[in-house]
Design a protein around this motif. Structure first.
Motif, short mmCIF file in Angstrom:
data_model
loop_
_atom_site.label_atom_id
_atom_site.label_comp_id
_atom_site.label_asym_id
_atom_site.label_seq_id
_atom_site.Cartn_x
_atom_site.Cartn_y
_atom_site.Cartn_z
N MET A 1 -34.46 -14.95 14.08
CA MET A 1 -34.59 -13.49 14.15
C MET A 1 -33.21 -12.88 14.36
N THR A 2 -32.90 -11.87 13.56
CA THR A 2 -31.59 -11.23 13.62
C THR A 2 -31.47 -10.31 14.82
N VAL A 3 -32.54 -9.58 15.12
CA VAL A 3 -32.48 -8.59 16.20
C VAL A 3 -32.67 -9.31 17.53
N SER A 4 -31.71 -9.14 18.42
CA SER A 4 -31.72 -9.89 19.67
C SER A 4 -32.64 -9.25 20.70
N PRO A 5 -33.14 -10.05 21.65
CA PRO A 5 -33.93 -9.47 22.74
C PRO A 5 -33.13 -8.40 23.50
N ALA A 6 -31.82 -8.57 23.60
CA ALA A 6 -31.00 -7.57 24.32
C ALA A 6 -31.03 -6.23 23.59
N ARG A 30 -44.80 -4.17 12.54
CA ARG A 30 -45.45 -4.28 11.22
C ARG A 30 -44.45 -4.02 10.09
N VAL A 31 -43.53 -3.07 10.29
CA VAL A 31 -42.51 -2.84 9.26
C VAL A 31 -41.68 -4.12 9.08
N ARG A 32 -41.41 -4.81 10.18
CA ARG A 32 -40.70 -6.10 10.09
C ARG A 32 -41.51 -7.11 9.26
N LEU A 33 -42.79 -7.23 9.60
CA LEU A 33 -43.65 -8.18 8.89
C LEU A 33 -43.72 -7.85 7.40
N PHE A 34 -44.00 -6.59 7.07
CA PHE A 34 -44.12 -6.20 5.66
C PHE A 34 -42.76 -6.37 4.96
N GLY A 35 -41.70 -6.00 5.65
CA GLY A 35 -40.38 -6.07 5.05
C GLY A 35 -39.95 -7.50 4.76
N LEU A 36 -40.18 -8.40 5.72
CA LEU A 36 -39.76 -9.78 5.49
C LEU A 36 -40.58 -10.43 4.38
N ARG A 37 -41.86 -10.09 4.29
CA ARG A 37 -42.68 -10.60 3.20
C ARG A 37 -42.17 -10.07 1.86
N LEU A 38 -41.82 -8.77 1.85
CA LEU A 38 -41.29 -8.17 0.61
C LEU A 38 -39.96 -8.79 0.20
N GLY A 43 -35.85 -10.07 -3.19
CA GLY A 43 -34.49 -10.59 -3.05
C GLY A 43 -33.63 -9.75 -2.12
N ALA A 44 -34.25 -8.83 -1.38
CA ALA A 44 -33.49 -8.00 -0.44
C ALA A 44 -32.95 -8.86 0.72
N ASN A 45 -31.99 -8.30 1.42
CA ASN A 45 -31.36 -8.99 2.56
C ASN A 45 -32.28 -8.90 3.79
N PRO A 46 -32.87 -10.02 4.22
CA PRO A 46 -33.83 -9.95 5.32
C PRO A 46 -33.22 -9.56 6.66
N ARG A 47 -31.93 -9.83 6.84
CA ARG A 47 -31.28 -9.45 8.10
C ARG A 47 -31.23 -7.93 8.24
N VAL A 48 -30.91 -7.28 7.13
CA VAL A 48 -30.85 -5.81 7.14
C VAL A 48 -32.26 -5.22 7.28
N VAL A 49 -33.22 -5.81 6.57
CA VAL A 49 -34.58 -5.29 6.61
C VAL A 49 -35.16 -5.43 8.02
N GLU A 50 -34.89 -6.54 8.66
CA GLU A 50 -35.40 -6.71 10.02
C GLU A 50 -34.75 -5.70 10.98
N ALA A 51 -33.46 -5.52 10.84
CA ALA A 51 -32.78 -4.55 11.71
C ALA A 51 -33.32 -3.14 11.46
N TRP A 117 -37.47 0.94 2.78
CA TRP A 117 -38.32 2.14 2.66
C TRP A 117 -39.76 1.75 2.36
N ASP A 118 -39.95 0.77 1.48
CA ASP A 118 -41.31 0.34 1.17
C ASP A 118 -42.00 -0.25 2.40
N ALA A 119 -41.28 -1.04 3.16
CA ALA A 119 -41.88 -1.66 4.35
C ALA A 119 -42.39 -0.58 5.30
N ASP A 120 -41.64 0.50 5.44
CA ASP A 120 -42.04 1.61 6.31
C ASP A 120 -43.27 2.32 5.72
#
Ligand SMILES: [Fe+2]
Length: 162
Positions: A1-6, A30-38, A43-51, A117-120
């Motif tokens: 996971m890219t986003v840290s607990p801190a 949910r935006v994280r879940l949908f985004g990572l699946r997308l 081929g999007a960057n999952p680190r950016v999508v998760e953030a 945007w789609d994940a949102d």
């Protein structure tokens, strides 16, 4: 996971709205879940999508049409120490662009931005709106089966349920 607990703890401390509300943590998850699946399909960057999932609504001041929250999130992202965010400079710019434009109904841009945007938009079921394929940016998100999968999840945790 890219986003840290801190970082999540920092966002929770600073968030001005209900943490469990329509623009709070359940939506971000949910935006994280949908985004990572997308990401697997676009081929999007999952680190950016998760953030994006955790940050795009983090600067909201109200749950209605808060037209400045996207640009404010972009400013916030650019001001965060690089070590807190864990992204490189190009990724920060993609993230800022995705935050900046996410609430204006746009549909053109970098594939990572479009995937954010789609994940949102795929989480509209939480406010009893079925996502409109015409307002989704990427072909995988417009797939009726994908919309249905996301819609069912967004309804499950929607705060309108009683
Ligand atoms: Fe959102």
């Amino acid at each position: 996971m890219t986003v840290s607990p801190a970082l999540i703890e920092r966002l929770r401390r600073e968030f001005a709205l209900d943490w469990h509300g329509i623009h709070g943590a359940p939506h971000w998850a949910r935006v994280r879940l949908f985004g990572l699946r997308l990401c697997e399909l676009t081929g999007a960057n999952p680190r950016v999508v998760e953030a994006f999932a955790f940050l795009h609504d983090s600067q909201r001041r109200d749950d209605n049409f808060d037209h400045l929250h996207g640009p404010l999130a972009a400013q916030y992202v650019r001001a965060l120490p690089r070590s807190v965010l864990g992204l490189d400079a190009a990724e920060v710019e993609l993230l800022a662009a995705a935050c900046d434009g996410h609430s204006y109904g746009l549909s053109e841009g970098d594939i990572t931005v479009l995937t954010c945007w789609d994940a949102d938009r795929l989480d509209l079921g939480r406010v009893a709106i079925r996502p409109d394929p015409a307002r989704l940016c990427t072909a995988p998100a417009r797939d009726p089966a994908f919309i249905q999968w996301a819609y069912e999840r967004s309804m499950q945790n929607g705060i309108l349920e009683t």
